[in-house]
Design an enzyme around this catalytic site. Structure first.
Site, PDB file in Angstrom:
ATOM      1  N   HIS A  15       0.845  -1.191   0.000  1.00 21.77           N
ATOM      2  CA  HIS A  15       0.000   0.000   0.000  1.00 21.77           C
ATOM      3  C   HIS A  15       0.885   1.246   0.000  1.00 21.77           C
ATOM      4  CE1 HIS A  15      -2.919  -3.031   1.115  1.00 21.77           C
ATOM      5  NE2 HIS A  15      -3.905  -2.157   1.063  1.00 21.77           N
ATOM      6  N   ASN A  16       2.179   1.032  -0.215  1.00 22.53           N
ATOM      7  CA  ASN A  16       3.167   2.107  -0.194  1.00 22.53           C
ATOM      8  C   ASN A  16       3.435   2.579  -1.621  1.00 22.53           C
ATOM      9  OD1 ASN A  16       5.849   3.328  -0.390  1.00 22.53           O
ATOM     10  ND2 ASN A  16       6.153   2.735   1.739  1.00 22.53           N
ATOM     11  N   GLY A  18       5.555   4.752  -2.841  1.00 25.11           N
ATOM     12  CA  GLY A  18       6.967   4.820  -3.181  1.00 25.11           C
ATOM     13  C   GLY A  18       7.530   3.458  -3.543  1.00 25.11           C
ATOM     14  N   LYS A  19       7.129   2.447  -2.785  1.00 21.15           N
ATOM     15  CA  LYS A  19       7.618   1.095  -3.055  1.00 21.15           C
ATOM     16  C   LYS A  19       7.041   0.573  -4.371  1.00 21.15           C
ATOM     17  CE  LYS A  19       8.305  -1.554   0.462  1.00 21.15           C
ATOM     18  NZ  LYS A  19       8.136  -2.466   1.626  1.00 21.15           N
ATOM     19  N   ASP A  75       9.822  -7.681   1.648  1.00 28.07           N
ATOM     20  CA  ASP A  75       9.951  -7.278   3.042  1.00 28.07           C
ATOM     21  C   ASP A  75      11.382  -6.801   3.175  1.00 28.07           C
ATOM     22  OD1 ASP A  75       8.399  -7.064   5.523  1.00 28.07           O
ATOM     23  OD2 ASP A  75      10.048  -8.203   6.376  1.00 28.07           O
ATOM     24  N   TYR A 168      14.343   5.178   5.856  1.00 26.27           N
ATOM     25  CA  TYR A 168      15.620   5.522   6.490  1.00 26.27           C
ATOM     26  C   TYR A 168      16.671   5.997   5.481  1.00 26.27           C
ATOM     27  CZ  TYR A 168      13.882   3.004  10.656  1.00 26.27           C
ATOM     28  OH  TYR A 168      13.153   2.588  11.736  1.00 26.27           O
ATOM     29  N   ASP A 169      16.268   6.180   4.233  1.00 23.25           N
ATOM     30  CA  ASP A 169      17.232   6.577   3.194  1.00 23.25           C
ATOM     31  C   ASP A 169      18.084   7.801   3.552  1.00 23.25           C
ATOM     32  OD1 ASP A 169      16.391   4.483   1.657  1.00 23.25           O
ATOM     33  OD2 ASP A 169      15.405   5.693   0.108  1.00 23.25           O
ATOM     34  N   HIS A 194      19.593  -2.693  -2.131  1.00 24.16           N
ATOM     35  CA  HIS A 194      19.259  -4.039  -1.670  1.00 24.16           C
ATOM     36  C   HIS A 194      18.124  -4.625  -2.505  1.00 24.16           C
ATOM     37  CE1 HIS A 194      16.967  -0.930   0.281  1.00 24.16           C
ATOM     38  NE2 HIS A 194      16.131  -1.777   0.829  1.00 24.16           N
TER      39      HIS A 194
END
EC number: 3.6.1.66
Length: 209
Positions: A15-16, A18-19, A75, A168-169, A194
């Protein structure tokens, strides 16, 4: 032999926004139309796993079962050496506001501050080594699945720098760079992250034939 993805639609179990954007960009060259679980109104399952693999599979399987479409979930999280690998699978939880911290939701600046505060408690010579992990899980509606793992190492800085990333970028500087993930051009970050590492393994197995 690992089952392979065909062309067509793929549900990204997130639901993100950006992702979704980041994952869609990585899959676009392979002819897959990415739909988000959020746009389909799918519920977010409880992430009860204790590892990135377990949580990725929970999300991918829930989306595949609910939609009837092959689904992909990731994840990912930040692990800090001096904090015994925390926050790890609880990376997002550290950003959740408690009842006394304001309106419900995630505050990533607060989360970064928690990490920095715990490091500061260990003194000025504390190791600032950290790494981002990413696990990608593909789940088919019939229950079959595949998993791919990626990682990038780096170090933490303070205060946060940059506005191009999320999570946390702004405090993570990858090995070999002097800019944070939030300062790097998105294309450069995507090529080395990653998630890119995990995707390279997914692409090699799924589309390398």
């Amino acid at each position: 032999m690992t089952r392979h993805l065909g062309s067509g639609s793929l549900v990204i179990a997130t639901h993100n926004a950006g992702k979704l954007k980041e994952i869609s960009a990585l899959l676009e060259p392979h002819g897959l139309k990415c739909l988000s679980a959020g746009s389909l109104g799918l519920p977010e399952p409880a992430e009860t796993g204790t590892t990135f693999v377990e949580n990725a599979l929970i999300k991918a399987r829930a989306a595949a079962e609910a939609s009837g479409i092959v689904s992909l979930a990731d994840d990912s999280g930040l692990s800090v050496a001096a904090l015994d690998g925390r926050p790890g699978v609880y990376t997002a939880d550290w950003a959740e506001r408690q009842w006394f911290e304001g309106k419900p939701g995630r505050d990533w600046y607060m989360a970064m501050g928690k990490v920095e505060g715990m490091l500061a408690e260990q003194g000025p010579d504390v190791s600032r080594a950290a790494w981002f992990s990413c696990v990608l899980a593909i789940a088919w509606p019939d229950g079959e699945s595949a998993v791919y793992e990626g990682r990038i190492d780096g170090s933490l800085t303070w205060p946060p720098r940059g506005k191009l990333g999320f999570g946390y970028d702004p405090v993570f500087i990858p090995v070999g760079k002097d800019q944070t993930f939030a300062e790097l051009d998105p294309a450069e970050k995507h090529a080395m992250s990653h998630r890119a590492d995990a995707f390279a393994k997914l692409v090699a197995e799924q589309f390398g034939r």
